[in-house]
Design a protein around this motif. Structure first.
Motif, PDB file in Angstrom:
ATOM      1  N   ASP A 166       0.820  -1.206   0.000  1.00  0.00           N
ATOM      2  CA  ASP A 166       0.000   0.000   0.000  1.00  0.00           C
ATOM      3  C   ASP A 166       0.853   1.254   0.000  1.00  0.00           C
ATOM      4  O   ASP A 166       1.967   1.260   0.537  1.00  0.00           O
ATOM      5  N   ASP A 197       0.659   5.331   1.184  1.00  0.00           N
ATOM      6  CA  ASP A 197      -0.041   6.355   1.959  1.00  0.00           C
ATOM      7  C   ASP A 197       0.603   7.697   1.637  1.00  0.00           C
ATOM      8  O   ASP A 197       1.823   7.848   1.794  1.00  0.00           O
ATOM      9  N   ILE A 245      -5.205  12.079   4.189  1.00  0.00           N
ATOM     10  CA  ILE A 245      -4.343  11.021   3.669  1.00  0.00           C
ATOM     11  C   ILE A 245      -5.040  10.238   2.551  1.00  0.00           C
ATOM     12  O   ILE A 245      -6.223   9.914   2.656  1.00  0.00           O
ATOM     13  N   HIS A 251      -4.927   6.646   0.730  1.00  0.00           N
ATOM     14  CA  HIS A 251      -4.435   5.295   1.003  1.00  0.00           C
ATOM     15  C   HIS A 251      -4.960   4.365  -0.087  1.00  0.00           C
ATOM     16  O   HIS A 251      -6.168   4.311  -0.332  1.00  0.00           O
ATOM     17  N   CYS A 252      -4.074   3.654  -0.770  1.00  0.00           N
ATOM     18  CA  CYS A 252      -4.536   2.685  -1.760  1.00  0.00           C
ATOM     19  C   CYS A 252      -3.461   1.622  -2.017  1.00  0.00           C
ATOM     20  O   CYS A 252      -2.293   1.799  -1.667  1.00  0.00           O
TER      21      CYS A 252
END
Length: 232
Positions: A43, A45, A170, A172-173
């Motif tokens: 991930d 961030d 933020i 996130h992915c």
């Protein structure tokens, strides 16, 4: 407290997790400090210098990862009967309309993405109470409400992701799996960062990209140079 394996301790001891790295270096470290028995997600961030409480600083967008996400994405196409064959041929896992709306109203959400058409949004709109909290509600801004359903299905299956800044500022992915090599992970991450750069709100002042980290499902975060402009 979970027990830390000997290999994981050795890996953590090898790396200074306060050191800011390039994308490739950070991806390599994440791979080295991940010791899950499954193929963990990697991930990204990104902390942005925006105030998500202000409508003109809400950052939301889509990115097509060059190497995909590594995940099997279950797609539901909520379409009229004349579009069903098209959606099925494009790779949608579930295709239909009224039957699936009824299933969702009863709590079924065993899917990752829903793609639909403007013509049926009046019906789909009433599912907001179920789909909204799960992040499944189709939205024109993410390309999931479209007249070209087949193209949308193909893009999602190929690695198109959508993201939205959370209330803390933020993004996130996921940018892949630990099984990807570090160059693939770096190129996927760079696509997200560059997309975010193009989405900078004009009302955002000061530093826009404040910090970037990469991590896997069960690893510590590895800091990335926030001035990154290549995947090397």
């Amino acid at each position: 407290m979970a027990k830390v394996s000997k290999k994981r301790k050795e890996a953590l001891a090898k790396h200074d997790l306060t050191q800011v790295r390039s994308l490739v270096e950070a991806a390599k470290v994440v791979k080295d400090i991940t010791y899950t028995k499954f193929d963990a997600s990697v991930d990204i961030d990104v902390r942005l210098g925006v105030d998500p409480r202000k409508a003109d600083q809400m950052v939301r967008g889509v990115a097509t990862l060059p190497h995909g996400t590594g995940k099997t994405v279950r797609v539901l196409a909520l379409v009229t009967p004349d579009k069903e064959a098209e959606a099925t041929a494009a790779g949608a896992d579930f295709v239909g309309l009224d039957d699936y709306i009824s299933k969702i109203e009863k709590g079924w959400t065993d899917i990752d993405v829903i793609i639909t058409m403007p013509a049926v949004m009046a019906k789909v709109g009433r599912l907001g109470r179920v789909l909204g909290p799960r992040g499944l509600m189709p939205n024109p801004k993410s390309g999931t409400v479209t007249t070209d359903v087949a193209k949308a299905v193909q893009e999602v299956k190929a690695g198109k992701i959508d993201f939205k800044v959370d209330k803390t500022g933020i993004i996130h992915c996921s940018v892949g799996k630990v099984s990807f090599d570090e160059k693939m992970l770096a190129e996927n991450a760079l696509e997200v960062i560059q997309t975010l750069g193009r989405l900078k709100p004009s009302s955002s002042k000061g530093t826009y990209i404040k910090s970037i980290t990469l991590s896997s499902t069960m690893s510590p975060a590895v800091p990335v140079d926030s001035q990154v402009n290549s995947a090397s």
